[in-house]
Structures are given as structure tokens and as C-alpha cells.
Write a protein that holds these residues in place. Structure first.
Motif, mmCIF file in Angstrom:
data_model
loop_
_atom_site.group_PDB
_atom_site.id
_atom_site.type_symbol
_atom_site.label_atom_id
_atom_site.label_comp_id
_atom_site.label_asym_id
_atom_site.label_seq_id
_atom_site.Cartn_x
_atom_site.Cartn_y
_atom_site.Cartn_z
ATOM 1 N N ALA A 113 27.411 43.437 31.201
ATOM 2 C CA ALA A 113 28.097 42.973 32.455
ATOM 3 C C ALA A 113 29.453 42.575 33.250
ATOM 4 C CB ALA A 113 26.957 42.263 32.537
ATOM 5 N N VAL A 114 29.776 43.667 33.185
ATOM 6 C CA VAL A 114 30.637 41.831 34.548
ATOM 7 C C VAL A 114 29.942 41.554 36.078
ATOM 8 C CG1 VAL A 114 32.880 44.092 34.133
ATOM 9 C CG2 VAL A 114 31.452 44.319 35.863
ATOM 10 N N ILE A 115 30.569 40.929 36.038
ATOM 11 C CA ILE A 115 29.521 39.555 37.121
ATOM 12 C C ILE A 115 31.272 38.809 37.757
ATOM 13 C CG2 ILE A 115 28.606 37.904 37.119
ATOM 14 C CD1 ILE A 115 27.209 37.588 34.547
ATOM 15 N N SER A 116 31.285 39.063 38.682
ATOM 16 C CA SER A 116 32.686 38.709 39.604
ATOM 17 C C SER A 116 32.275 37.038 40.471
ATOM 18 C CB SER A 116 32.547 39.651 40.734
ATOM 19 O OG SER A 116 31.193 39.699 41.803
ATOM 20 N N GLY A 117 33.015 36.367 41.204
ATOM 21 C CA GLY A 117 33.234 34.929 40.835
ATOM 22 C C GLY A 117 31.554 34.634 39.919
ATOM 23 N N CYS A 136 31.132 39.700 31.262
ATOM 24 C CA CYS A 136 32.683 39.499 31.323
ATOM 25 C C CYS A 136 32.947 38.809 32.779
ATOM 26 C CB CYS A 136 33.227 40.607 31.087
ATOM 27 S SG CYS A 136 34.779 40.763 31.776
ATOM 28 N N LEU A 137 32.977 37.551 32.502
ATOM 29 C CA LEU A 137 33.273 36.334 33.806
ATOM 30 C C LEU A 137 34.834 37.365 34.669
ATOM 31 C CD1 LEU A 137 31.740 35.438 31.757
ATOM 32 C CD2 LEU A 137 32.290 33.327 33.122
ATOM 33 N N LEU A 138 34.633 37.584 36.180
ATOM 34 C CA LEU A 138 36.095 37.966 36.949
ATOM 35 C C LEU A 138 35.699 37.042 37.531
ATOM 36 C CD1 LEU A 138 34.948 41.585 37.597
ATOM 37 C CD2 LEU A 138 35.937 40.722 35.706
ATOM 38 N N ASP A 139 37.206 35.745 37.763
ATOM 39 C CA ASP A 139 37.535 35.412 38.831
ATOM 40 C C ASP A 139 38.502 34.879 39.139
ATOM 41 O OD1 ASP A 139 34.824 32.519 40.078
ATOM 42 O OD2 ASP A 139 37.336 32.261 40.737
ATOM 43 N N ARG A 140 39.011 34.485 40.005
ATOM 44 C CA ARG A 140 40.682 33.810 40.762
ATOM 45 C C ARG A 140 40.708 32.605 39.807
ATOM 46 N NH1 ARG A 140 42.132 35.328 46.177
ATOM 47 N NH2 ARG A 140 44.129 34.117 45.043
ATOM 48 N N ASP A 141 39.905 31.640 39.174
ATOM 49 C CA ASP A 141 39.741 29.866 39.000
ATOM 50 C C ASP A 141 39.552 30.984 37.439
ATOM 51 O OD1 ASP A 141 39.888 28.100 37.761
ATOM 52 O OD2 ASP A 141 37.986 27.177 39.437
ATOM 53 N N ALA A 142 41.452 30.699 36.915
ATOM 54 C CA ALA A 142 41.237 31.159 35.726
ATOM 55 C C ALA A 142 40.879 29.948 34.688
ATOM 56 C CB ALA A 142 43.040 31.259 35.404
#
Length: 251
Positions: free
Chosen positions: A8-12, A33-39
Motif C-alpha cells: 500500500a501507498v498512503i498519502s498524508g 510506503c508513506l507519501l508526504d511532504r513532511d520528510a
């Protein structure tokens, strides 16, 4: 699909509902897999739960396309996408300083609605290349709306419009992707104990919780995560929006 065999990819996913979902999926044996702008926060959460992290701007097509490619390479597959990236603004259509500024309205639509569609469309293209599982499924997409899509309050024109768009695209997207055996579902949460609310004074939080019909409390992000996992495993759920709100009807 079995949550244990999910990739799974999860945004935010660096905070709030997305983080809770990432933690729950990982605890159930899924690859995440985590997706976010906050690295900084995203990498910390990923390391803690044994997941992957990719810095991603959901409003940017190239960023999302690269993120999905890298996620699929790292996990060996992509079978689930959960869209949790979002923002909320509280501005009335007109006020003492004039009309609602256009920029925050556009930004809310870009992140909440366009961002959800951006991740969903690219993830769906990747899932369509999967071999079907034993039940013929190739993947599932779970978007996050809000009960504000149905009964938005004063000052929620931008937020309600963005979430109403997420609700509106659920069924046509499910119909579009039926040929690829990819399901599309949306969760419309009520008032949850997320960082978005954590900054409010305790008496305000208590007042909001008291508005919930039953149980009279804020939602636990873990409850959202459990519902998302249930949707993954319940193959007959498709093209629908599920309110998760303790029967709250905002006014």
C-alpha cells in the motif's frame, strides 16, 4: 484481498489519519510506503514501523508518478492506495475584510480533490498491470472525504467543496476501473482526534465531542485505519461512501 499480502501507498501518512492507517496496515503485515511532504516526520514514522517513505507533493503530477514508480519498485507490487493528504481552512464566503480570498480556496481544492485524483489515477495505472489475485482483484483505492461534504458548516465552503468532489468522483471512478478489477471506496470521517484538532483548546474539543450522537467523543484515528483495512479485505465493497461519524450531523 488479504491485508497481509497488501502493498500500500498512503498519502498524508506523516500524521493524523494517514499515519494511523500506515501504522495499522504495517502491524497487520502489509507492506507500506508513506507519501508526504513532511520528510522529517515521514521518515521517522516509516523507520519506526518498518515501512518505506517517499517525499511527495500530491498536487504535482511528476512527483506522484515518480513516487508510485519508486514505491512499486521497493515493495515489488502495488495493490492499495489510501488518500489521506488534506488541509482545512475556515473562511466565510464574505466577511469583514471582503470576499473569501481565492488562493486558499484553490489550494484546498488542489490538495484535497486534485491531489486525491492525482494519486488515484497513477496508482490505478500501476495496479492495472498486476496479475489478478485468486478472486480476480488487482487493487483497491480508498479516498478520504468528510461529513462536511454533506453538511458543511459556516466557513467550510472550500473544505466542503473539495470533499464533495471526492464523494462525487467515487462512483464514476469505480465504474471506470471495473474493467481492471480495481475497486474504489471513500471514507467520510466526522470529527477525529487528529493534529488538525489537537491545537484547539480542550474546552473546544470537549464541546465538539459532545455534539457527536453516540458515542459522544472524538473519533480515534485507529478506527479510521481499521475501516480502511476492512475495505481492503471486503471485496464486495465498491463505489460507495461510508460515513464514520458516530451519527453526527453538523449544523
Amino acid at each position: 484481498m488479504d491485508i497481509k499480502s497488501t502493498a500500500a501507498v498512503i498519502s498524508g501518512a506523516a500524521s493524523g489519519l494517514g499515519e494511523a492507517t500506515a501504522r495499522h496496515f504495517a502491524a497487520q503485515g502489509a507492506q507500506v510506503c508513506l507519501l508526504d511532504r513532511d520528510a522529517t516526520r515521514g521518515r521517522a514514522v516509516a523507520e519506526e514501523i518498518g515501512a518505506h517513505f517517499i517525499e511527495t507533493d500530491v498536487t504535482d503530477s511528476a512527483s506522484v508518478e515518480q513516487a508510485i514508480d519508486v514505491a512499486r519498485e521497493r515493495m515489488g507490487a502495488l495493490t492499495t492506495a489510501v488518500n489521506c493528504a488534506g488541509i482545512a481552512v475556515g473562511i466565510k464566503t464574505t466577511g469583514r475584510e471582503g470576499p473569501h480570498p481565492l488562493e486558499p480556496f484553490q489550494r484546498t481544492i488542489d490538495i484535497n480533490l486534485v491531489g486525491s485524483f492525482n494519486v488515484a489515477r497513477v496508482a490505478a495505472a500501476a495496479m492495472a498491470r498486476n496479475d489478478p489475485d485468486a478472486r480476480g482483484e488487482r487493487g483497491v483505492i480508498i479516498n478520504t472525504a468528510s461529513i462536511a461534504a454533506f453538511d458543511g458548516q459556516r466557513g467550510q465552503a472550500a473544505y466542503a467543496a473539495s470533499k464533495g468532489g471526492v464523494v462525487g468522483m467515487t462512483l464514476p471512478m469505480a465504474r471506470d476501473l471495473a474493467k481492471d478489477r480495481i475497486r474504489v471506496m471513500t471514507i467520510a470521517p466526522g470529527i477525529f482526534a487528529t493534529p488538525m484538532l489537537a491545537g484547539l483548546p480542550q474546552d473546544v474539543q470537549d464541546s465538539l465531542a459532545a455534539e457527536v450522537t453516540n458515542p459522544p467523543r472524538l473519533g480515534d484515528p485507529e478506527e479510521f485505519a481499521r475501516l480502511a483495512a476492512f475495505i481492503v479485505g471486503m471485496g464486495y465493497l465498491n463505489g460507495e461512501v461510508i460515513r464514520l461519524d458516530g451519527a453526527l450531523r453538523m449544523r
